[in-house]
Design a protein around this motif. Structure first.
Motif, mmCIF file in Angstrom:
data_model
loop_
_atom_site.group_PDB
_atom_site.id
_atom_site.type_symbol
_atom_site.label_atom_id
_atom_site.label_comp_id
_atom_site.label_asym_id
_atom_site.label_seq_id
_atom_site.Cartn_x
_atom_site.Cartn_y
_atom_site.Cartn_z
ATOM 1 N N GLY A 252 0.785 -1.222 0.000
ATOM 2 C CA GLY A 252 0.000 0.000 0.000
ATOM 3 C C GLY A 252 0.815 1.268 0.000
ATOM 4 O O GLY A 252 0.261 2.368 -0.035
ATOM 5 N N ALA A 253 2.146 1.126 0.008
ATOM 6 C CA ALA A 253 3.026 2.296 0.087
ATOM 7 C C ALA A 253 3.612 2.678 -1.259
ATOM 8 O O ALA A 253 4.378 3.646 -1.344
ATOM 9 C CB ALA A 253 4.152 2.033 1.084
ATOM 10 N N VAL A 254 3.260 1.933 -2.293
ATOM 11 C CA VAL A 254 3.812 2.182 -3.621
ATOM 12 C C VAL A 254 2.705 2.096 -4.662
ATOM 13 O O VAL A 254 1.592 1.632 -4.381
ATOM 14 C CB VAL A 254 4.923 1.160 -3.978
ATOM 15 C CG1 VAL A 254 6.064 1.236 -2.976
ATOM 16 C CG2 VAL A 254 4.350 -0.265 -4.033
ATOM 17 N N VAL A 255 3.028 2.551 -5.853
ATOM 18 C CA VAL A 255 2.181 2.319 -7.031
ATOM 19 C C VAL A 255 2.763 1.131 -7.776
ATOM 20 O O VAL A 255 3.962 1.081 -8.043
ATOM 21 C CB VAL A 255 2.165 3.551 -7.953
ATOM 22 C CG1 VAL A 255 1.340 3.278 -9.198
ATOM 23 C CG2 VAL A 255 1.625 4.766 -7.214
ATOM 24 N N TRP A 256 1.909 0.196 -8.138
ATOM 25 C CA TRP A 256 2.355 -0.985 -8.873
ATOM 26 C C TRP A 256 2.156 -0.764 -10.358
ATOM 27 O O TRP A 256 1.041 -0.465 -10.809
ATOM 28 C CB TRP A 256 1.580 -2.212 -8.399
ATOM 29 C CG TRP A 256 1.867 -2.544 -6.965
ATOM 30 C CD1 TRP A 256 1.133 -2.163 -5.878
ATOM 31 C CD2 TRP A 256 2.978 -3.298 -6.470
ATOM 32 N NE1 TRP A 256 1.718 -2.628 -4.722
ATOM 33 C CE2 TRP A 256 2.853 -3.330 -5.054
ATOM 34 C CE3 TRP A 256 4.065 -3.936 -7.071
ATOM 35 C CZ2 TRP A 256 3.768 -3.982 -4.244
ATOM 36 C CZ3 TRP A 256 4.976 -4.586 -6.255
ATOM 37 C CH2 TRP A 256 4.832 -4.613 -4.862
ATOM 38 N N ARG A 257 3.241 -0.881 -11.121
ATOM 39 C CA ARG A 257 3.194 -0.685 -12.567
ATOM 40 C C ARG A 257 3.393 -2.025 -13.265
ATOM 41 O O ARG A 257 4.281 -2.799 -12.925
ATOM 42 C CB ARG A 257 4.283 0.291 -13.016
ATOM 43 C CG ARG A 257 4.165 0.762 -14.465
ATOM 44 C CD ARG A 257 5.280 1.769 -14.784
ATOM 45 N NE ARG A 257 5.057 2.443 -16.038
ATOM 46 C CZ ARG A 257 5.409 1.957 -17.230
ATOM 47 N NH1 ARG A 257 6.022 0.779 -17.311
ATOM 48 N NH2 ARG A 257 5.175 2.631 -18.332
ATOM 49 N N PHE A 258 2.541 -2.293 -14.253
ATOM 50 C CA PHE A 258 2.610 -3.532 -15.017
ATOM 51 C C PHE A 258 2.805 -3.199 -16.486
ATOM 52 O O PHE A 258 2.023 -2.436 -17.063
ATOM 53 C CB PHE A 258 1.317 -4.348 -14.862
ATOM 54 C CG PHE A 258 0.892 -4.534 -13.435
ATOM 55 C CD1 PHE A 258 1.554 -5.419 -12.608
ATOM 56 C CD2 PHE A 258 -0.162 -3.808 -12.908
ATOM 57 C CE1 PHE A 258 1.165 -5.595 -11.291
ATOM 58 C CE2 PHE A 258 -0.557 -3.965 -11.594
ATOM 59 C CZ PHE A 258 0.111 -4.865 -10.778
ATOM 60 N N SER A 259 3.844 -3.763 -17.090
ATOM 61 C CA SER A 259 4.071 -3.481 -18.506
ATOM 62 C C SER A 259 4.882 -4.592 -19.147
ATOM 63 O O SER A 259 5.589 -5.346 -18.466
ATOM 64 C CB SER A 259 4.801 -2.146 -18.678
ATOM 65 O OG SER A 259 6.099 -2.208 -18.117
ATOM 66 N N VAL B 221 -3.411 -2.636 -1.929
ATOM 67 C CA VAL B 221 -2.950 -1.855 -3.080
ATOM 68 C C VAL B 221 -3.832 -0.626 -3.275
ATOM 69 O O VAL B 221 -5.061 -0.730 -3.351
ATOM 70 C CB VAL B 221 -2.934 -2.723 -4.347
ATOM 71 C CG1 VAL B 221 -2.655 -1.874 -5.592
ATOM 72 C CG2 VAL B 221 -1.891 -3.828 -4.218
ATOM 73 N N ARG B 222 -3.200 0.538 -3.413
ATOM 74 C CA ARG B 222 -3.924 1.805 -3.532
ATOM 75 C C ARG B 222 -3.900 2.378 -4.944
ATOM 76 O O ARG B 222 -4.787 3.155 -5.315
ATOM 77 C CB ARG B 222 -3.340 2.828 -2.565
ATOM 78 C CG ARG B 222 -3.503 2.461 -1.103
ATOM 79 C CD ARG B 222 -2.643 3.330 -0.210
ATOM 80 N NE ARG B 222 -2.895 4.752 -0.422
ATOM 81 C CZ ARG B 222 -2.090 5.725 0.003
ATOM 82 N NH1 ARG B 222 -0.961 5.423 0.638
ATOM 83 N NH2 ARG B 222 -2.384 6.983 -0.222
ATOM 84 N N ALA B 223 -2.867 2.048 -5.715
ATOM 85 C CA ALA B 223 -2.730 2.674 -7.036
ATOM 86 C C ALA B 223 -2.035 1.733 -7.999
ATOM 87 O O ALA B 223 -1.117 1.006 -7.620
ATOM 88 C CB ALA B 223 -1.958 3.988 -6.929
#
Length: 318
Positions: A38-45, A72-74
């Protein structure tokens, strides 16, 4: 603090998004230590070229297996495989089908793809309505790319920010935005683009947005990157929604002295905190008039293009 946008306004969000640091999940090995979800943004690519079908889905499935998604927040979605040919439909379906596993998701960017990976007007999108339907607590939805982009009129009480970045935003999407009931929306950006890339919206299509009837709390409005920016500025001059705005952006488009004159002779804009007109075709005389008429307003008149140039262009098209 958000990262400042680059000159063309297009950011890949590999470092920060929605005030949080970004972690590229596809770059983490199976043995990597994972951060607080919850402390990060998760990026998928994936890579934009040469990936086999199902590559993005495989990354996302591995994420579901390894991370406590309830915190997860973002989320930022970068490239899926071959985004210039394959639509975002599978990505949207996977996110929507797994919505129950993301009860804290509040921010989502779909299509954080830069030109080196795929030009903005080549990104094949899809109907993004399922994301709003599946995530009623979502506060921030941003979408890049206009090809095959669709939106149906919905009511969404959680949304605070809605942004569409496009070199050509379909008129149907513009009309759908105006038909949505978004009682808590505060920030709306539409990059309208050019007709060549599908940006065929007219001022009449914008009319429900300009009345503000379904946007009672909006304080920022961006109607940007348009080749009809003068006509939009003229409509804004008498639009009821303007009275409740704190910031207004008519930037990135083909704004000339004609549109600026309409702003100056229309309703007062002195209540604004900021008026963003960057990337424009105003004369020096008109720029001075704008600044003198709005002494208490932060007026961005950067990126002046030659008002004498016969070829006038928006900041982002292809």
């Amino acid at each position: 603090m958000e990262q400042p946008l680059p000159p063309d306004g297009v950011h890949d969000y590999r470092d920060r998004y929605a005030g949080l640091p970004v972690v590229e999940f596809s770059g983490l090995g199976d043995d990597a230590e994972l951060p607080d979800p919850g402390a990060v943004v998760w990026r998928f690519s994936t890579e934009s070229y040469g990936e086999e079908q199902g590559a993005w889905a495989a990354i996302f499935t591995r994420f579901l297996e390894r991370v406590d998604t309830t915190a997860v927040r973002a989320v930022v979605v970068g490239c899926w495989e071959n985004p210039y040919e394959e639509s975002a439909e599978t990505v949207i379906r996977l996110l929507a089908d797994n919505a129950a596993r993301f009860p804290e998701l509040r921010a989502l960017f779909l299509g954080a793809i830069v030109s080196e990976e795929c030009e903005i007007s080549w990104i094949v999108q899809a109907d993004v309505t399922p994301l709003l339907e599946a995530f009623p607590l979502l506060e921030r939805l941003e979408v890049r790319g206009g090809a095959q982009l669709r939106l149906r009129a919905v009511r969404h009480e959680g949304l605070r920010m809605l942004r569409f970045e496009s070199g050509g935003l379909p008129a149907e999407v513009v009309r759908a935005v105006g038909q949505c009931d978004l009682p808590n929306l505060e920030h709306l950006d539409l990059w309208l683009g050019v007709e060549e890339y599908g940006g065929q919206a007219t001022v009449d299509d914008l009319e429900p947005i300009l009345t503000g009837e379904r946007l009672p709390r909006v304080t920022h409005l961006g109607l940007q990157d348009s080749e009809i920016e003068d006509e939009i500025a003229t409509a804004v001059g008498s639009a009821p929604v303007v009275a409740r705005l704190q910031t207004l952006s008519l930037s990135m488009g083909v704004l000339t002295d004609r549109g600026a004159e309409a702003l100056l002779t229309g309703q007062p804009l002195t209540h604004l905190r900021r008026l963003d007109l960057h990337h424009h075709f105003l004369t020096e005389t008109m720029m001075k008039r704008m600044e003198e008429a709005l002494p208490g307003v932060d007026v961005d008149l950067g990126e002046q293009e030659s008002p004498e140039d016969d070829w006038r262009f928006v900041a982002v098209d292809e």
